[in-house]
Scaffold this motif. Structure first.
Motif, PDB file in Angstrom:
ATOM      1  N   CYS A 179       0.796  -1.239   0.000  1.00  0.00           N
ATOM      2  CA  CYS A 179       0.000   0.000   0.000  1.00  0.00           C
ATOM      3  C   CYS A 179       0.826   1.286   0.000  1.00  0.00           C
ATOM      4  CB  CYS A 179      -0.943   0.021   1.200  1.00  0.00           C
ATOM      5  SG  CYS A 179      -2.064   1.437   1.187  1.00  0.00           S
ATOM      6  N   CYS A 219      -4.802   5.597  -1.746  1.00  0.00           N
ATOM      7  CA  CYS A 219      -5.912   4.687  -2.045  1.00  0.00           C
ATOM      8  C   CYS A 219      -7.097   5.362  -2.729  1.00  0.00           C
ATOM      9  CB  CYS A 219      -6.368   4.016  -0.761  1.00  0.00           C
ATOM     10  SG  CYS A 219      -4.989   3.515   0.267  1.00  0.00           S
ATOM     11  N   GLU A 245       3.014   5.819   7.676  1.00  0.00           N
ATOM     12  CA  GLU A 245       1.684   5.337   7.295  1.00  0.00           C
ATOM     13  C   GLU A 245       1.783   4.221   6.249  1.00  0.00           C
ATOM     14  OE1 GLU A 245      -2.135   7.818   6.925  1.00  0.00           O
ATOM     15  OE2 GLU A 245      -1.049   8.161   5.089  1.00  0.00           O
ATOM     16  N   MET A 246       1.241   3.035   6.591  1.00  0.00           N
ATOM     17  CA  MET A 246       1.339   1.921   5.657  1.00  0.00           C
ATOM     18  C   MET A 246       0.214   0.922   5.862  1.00  0.00           C
ATOM     19  SD  MET A 246       4.792  -0.207   4.890  1.00  0.00           S
ATOM     20  CE  MET A 246       4.791  -1.542   3.706  1.00  0.00           C
ATOM     21  N   GLU A 247      -0.756   1.250   6.704  1.00  0.00           N
ATOM     22  CA  GLU A 247      -1.906   0.374   6.902  1.00  0.00           C
ATOM     23  C   GLU A 247      -2.697   0.371   5.594  1.00  0.00           C
ATOM     24  OE1 GLU A 247      -2.699  -1.201   9.821  1.00  0.00           O
ATOM     25  OE2 GLU A 247      -4.553  -2.049   9.040  1.00  0.00           O
ATOM     26  N   PRO A 248      -2.850  -0.796   4.951  1.00  0.00           N
ATOM     27  CA  PRO A 248      -3.528  -0.774   3.652  1.00  0.00           C
ATOM     28  C   PRO A 248      -4.883  -0.063   3.716  1.00  0.00           C
ATOM     29  CG  PRO A 248      -2.539  -2.898   3.998  1.00  0.00           C
ATOM     30  CD  PRO A 248      -2.383  -2.140   5.290  1.00  0.00           C
ATOM     31  N   GLY A 249      -5.105   0.806   2.767  1.00  0.00           N
ATOM     32  CA  GLY A 249      -6.350   1.556   2.714  1.00  0.00           C
ATOM     33  C   GLY A 249      -6.278   2.882   3.453  1.00  0.00           C
ATOM     34  N   THR A 250      -5.108   3.249   3.970  1.00  0.00           N
ATOM     35  CA  THR A 250      -4.986   4.452   4.801  1.00  0.00           C
ATOM     36  C   THR A 250      -4.118   5.490   4.108  1.00  0.00           C
ATOM     37  OG1 THR A 250      -5.231   3.114   6.773  1.00  0.00           O
ATOM     38  CG2 THR A 250      -4.254   5.289   7.065  1.00  0.00           C
ATOM     39  N   PHE A 251      -4.646   6.717   4.028  1.00  0.00           N
ATOM     40  CA  PHE A 251      -3.922   7.758   3.295  1.00  0.00           C
ATOM     41  C   PHE A 251      -4.140   9.125   3.914  1.00  0.00           C
ATOM     42  CE2 PHE A 251      -7.974   8.819   1.204  1.00  0.00           C
ATOM     43  CZ  PHE A 251      -8.649   7.614   1.295  1.00  0.00           C
ATOM     44  N   SER A 263     -12.067   4.458   0.137  1.00  0.00           N
ATOM     45  CA  SER A 263     -11.545   4.038  -1.158  1.00  0.00           C
ATOM     46  C   SER A 263     -12.306   2.813  -1.627  1.00  0.00           C
ATOM     47  CB  SER A 263     -10.043   3.747  -1.086  1.00  0.00           C
ATOM     48  OG  SER A 263      -9.781   2.656  -0.239  1.00  0.00           O
ATOM     49  N   ILE A 314     -12.254   0.877   3.470  1.00  0.00           N
ATOM     50  CA  ILE A 314     -12.131   0.233   2.161  1.00  0.00           C
ATOM     51  C   ILE A 314     -13.462  -0.472   1.900  1.00  0.00           C
ATOM     52  CG2 ILE A 314     -10.722  -1.284   0.725  1.00  0.00           C
ATOM     53  CD1 ILE A 314      -8.862  -1.323   3.420  1.00  0.00           C
ATOM     54  N   ASN A 352      -6.054 -11.015  -0.379  1.00  0.00           N
ATOM     55  CA  ASN A 352      -5.119  -9.928  -0.662  1.00  0.00           C
ATOM     56  C   ASN A 352      -4.551  -9.338   0.630  1.00  0.00           C
ATOM     57  OD1 ASN A 352      -4.661  -6.815  -0.901  1.00  0.00           O
ATOM     58  ND2 ASN A 352      -4.352  -7.582  -2.973  1.00  0.00           N
ATOM     59  N   MET A 353      -5.430  -9.133   1.614  1.00  0.00           N
ATOM     60  CA  MET A 353      -4.969  -8.530   2.869  1.00  0.00           C
ATOM     61  C   MET A 353      -4.082  -9.499   3.639  1.00  0.00           C
ATOM     62  SD  MET A 353      -8.145  -6.164   4.105  1.00  0.00           S
ATOM     63  CE  MET A 353      -9.416  -7.392   4.039  1.00  0.00           C
ATOM     64  N   PHE A 400      -0.654  -9.605   2.251  1.00  0.00           N
ATOM     65  CA  PHE A 400       0.088  -8.439   2.752  1.00  0.00           C
ATOM     66  C   PHE A 400       0.662  -8.712   4.149  1.00  0.00           C
ATOM     67  CE2 PHE A 400      -0.191  -4.848   5.685  1.00  0.00           C
ATOM     68  CZ  PHE A 400       0.670  -3.931   5.122  1.00  0.00           C
TER      69      PHE A 400
END
Lengths: 154, 426
Positions: free
Chosen positions: A121, A125, B86-92, B246, B320, B334-335, B338
């Motif tokens: 990631c 997103c 910041e690297m938690e999938p879905g986090t921006f 997202s 997400i 997918n998660m 990861f």
């Protein structure tokens, strides 16, 4: 041998920490910036510069995904394969790039122009699918936009 | 509606320079804190505001600060670290704050460092956030020039140096003790707790690690008070939150909204609802390591307590969306892939368990899974549950799996019965 420039840059980083070994990751990144990747020789040179054992430096180098222990191409394509990009179709973007360049994840084109790697990631997103080439972020990708983007990197 | 964190962020415009930020009220909180308040007063203020960490765990910030010893034997070297990894999938969301208003973070860090009497502070920033790193480094130079960093800040005798460390990858470095190891130049393995970083952290010294969004709150709370902060929220937990969406919605993005805004309002109003032809099947409410919510939870108020009651966690507040055209098994796979990749490898349940789960999920997608595999997956969610692993990595990974098995069990079974993924034909 580390170049004078590499030594100077590493020295600047060591000043931010109480002892030299704490700048190990910074040193690896500096050397990689100059040479593209981290060879066994580079590991030895950094170890001696930071007063660490070769094994300690290598254990750090191999832990971090953005330290390359193998040579990479002139440009590194990092395709985000995490969840939001999966939902938004990174797989077809990957397939397109892979077909176009005739490489899979982990491979480098024979002319050394591109290395293709997956990346976790990218924190972009809401503009998925996204990828990075070298230091540049590209997002809201479509098959057409990818072709244009790749042209910029020779 | 007040939006303190984002009101001076304008997309398609560079962030405000220090002098321009001061014209609209920037650094006022810092002036007040350093000139008018004792460190202990600031800690009590943040405690009474009930500010809870915005990195995902929701630990009370004031309490975290109060655990730092007041007098450290052999000198007073303490550290403050901003966690910008910041690297938690879905986090921006932190990317937005870093790129949009670096001086908000810096002024928050100066106050936080002063409150715990730290003399050195680091911003641990993700390598991929190149633009943010350049912006932050420029802003730090401006703050030094203005005399807000360095020696004798505002003539108070207080000294603070602020450094930037750019990471080299690995999700686990967002865990605060792994982050500390990484900042020391080591492999990013989590440390055993206790001792907690507040007593023994970076280089063995008392250390506070706070998330970017958390630190951005500090100047505003100092300036406007705890009561103001509480009143910003709908449900009393305090503040606003940067929520994000997202996936297959009309307007993916992020919005600063009062804490306690409902899931429905965020998805239907702010994110513009689902795209034509797509139906909402599930929501991961706060990054990949949180349990699914479903259509039935749309009226949940998005604060720490309410999301917990609904069976998940607020996490990072960036959601997400799982739509009906995406296979839920592939989504979870997918998660898990990861998390398996990003496991630091230190403890056995995580190192071995996550790839095991990944292989089973792969067999579902390939159509070779058996009925008993569901039982194995369920067992794994407990085996890798809280208390059985060295850190929270694997238990976090199990959250979307355990709730996915509960809400999408029929979809798992269909893969077994039909011997292929039913979504592959779409």
């Amino acid at each position: 041998m580390l170049s004078t420039k590499e030594k100077e840059e590493i020295y600047e980083e060591t000043r931010l920490y109480p002892y030299p070994a704490a700048a190990c990751i910074d040193a690896l990144k500096i050397v990689q910036h100059h040479r593209g990747w981290i060879s066994d020789e580079a590991i030895e040179e950094i170890a001696s510069e930071l007063d660490m054992s070769v094994e300690d430096v290598d254990s750090v180098a191999t832990f971090y995904t953005r330290i390359y222990r193998k040579p990479v191409g002139r440009n590194v394509i990092l395709v985000c394969d995490s969840i939001s990009c999966m939902v938004m179709g990174y797989e077809s973007m990957y397939k397109h790039i892979s077909d176009k360049l005739s490489v899979h994840f982990g491979e480098t084109t024979p002319d050394g122009r591109f290395t293709l790697l997956p990346i976790s990631c990218l924190g972009d997103c809401d503009h998925a699918p996204s990828l990075m080439i070298n230091d540049d972020l590209h997002n809201n990708l479509t098959i057409n936009s990818i072709d244009e983007i790749l042209e910029k990197y020779q | 509606m007040e939006t303190p964190l984002t009101e001076h962020i304008k997309e398609n415009r560079p962030p405000l320079r220090l002098s321009d930020y001061e014209k609209v009220g920037g650094y006022r909180g810092m002036h007040k804190a350093l000139k008018e308040m004792a460190p202990a007063d600031i800690i009590s203020l943040i405690k009474s505001s009930n500010l809870m960490g915005r990195g995902g765990a929701g630990f009370p910030t004031g309490l975290k600060w109060s655990l730092v010893p007041k007098d450290v034997p052999g000198g007073s070297l303490k550290y403050l670290i901003a966690n910008a990894d910041e690297m938690e999938p879905g986090t921006f969301k932190d990317r937005y704050l870093l790129e949009g208003n670096p001086h908000q973070l810096i002024s928050g860090m100066i106050i936080a460092a002063y409150a715990i009497q730290a003399r050195k502070a680091y911003i641990f920033i993700r390598w991929a956030y190149k633009k943010a790193e350049i912006i932050i480094r420029n802003a730090i130079s401006e703050a030094y020039e203005a005399g807000y960093l360095g020696n004798n800040i505002l003539g108070t005798g207080y000294n603070l140096d602020l450094y930037v460390h750019s990471s080299a990858g690995r999700y686990i470095c967002g865990e605060e003790t792994a982050l500390i190891n990484s900042l020391e130049g080591k492999r990013g393995l989590p440390r055993a707790k206790p001792p907690f970083p507040a007593t023994s952290g970076l280089f063995g010294q008392p250390t506070v690690v706070n998330n970017v969004e958390t630190l951005c709150w500090i100047p505003h709370i100092v300036e406007n008070g705890a009561e103001w902060f509480t009143k910003l929220s709908i449900t009393g937990e305090g503040g606003t939150k940067i929520y994000g969406v997202s996936g297959r919605v009309n307007k993916p993005g992020l919005w600063e909204l009062p804490v306690g805004t409902t899931l429905r309002e965020i998805i239907e109003k702010h994110a513009g609802g689902m795209k034509d032809g797509y139906r909402l099947k599930g929501v991961i409410p706060g990054g990949a390591s949180t349990d699914f919510l479903t259509e039935a939870h749309m009226d949940t108020r998005m604060d720490f307590a309410s999301v917990r009651t609904a069976g998940s966690r607020l996490g990072t507040g960036t959601m997400i969306i799982l739509d009906d055209k995406t296979c839920p098994v592939a989504f979870i796979h997918n998660m898990i892939k990861f998390f398996a990749l990003e496991s630091c490898g230190w403890c056995t349940p995580c190192r071995e368990g996550l790839p095991w789960v990944q292989k089973i999920l792969e067999s579902f997608e390939e159509g070779t899974a058996k009925t008993e595999d569901i039982g194995i997956l369920e067992f794994q969610t407990q085996y890798m549950g809280p208390g059985n692993t060295f850190c929270a990595h694997a238990p976090g990974a199990m959250e979307p799996l355990q709730s996915g098995l509960k809400y999408f069990c029929d979809d798992f079974l269909k893969h077994i019965e039909e011997k292929h993924c039913p979504w592959r034909r779409l």
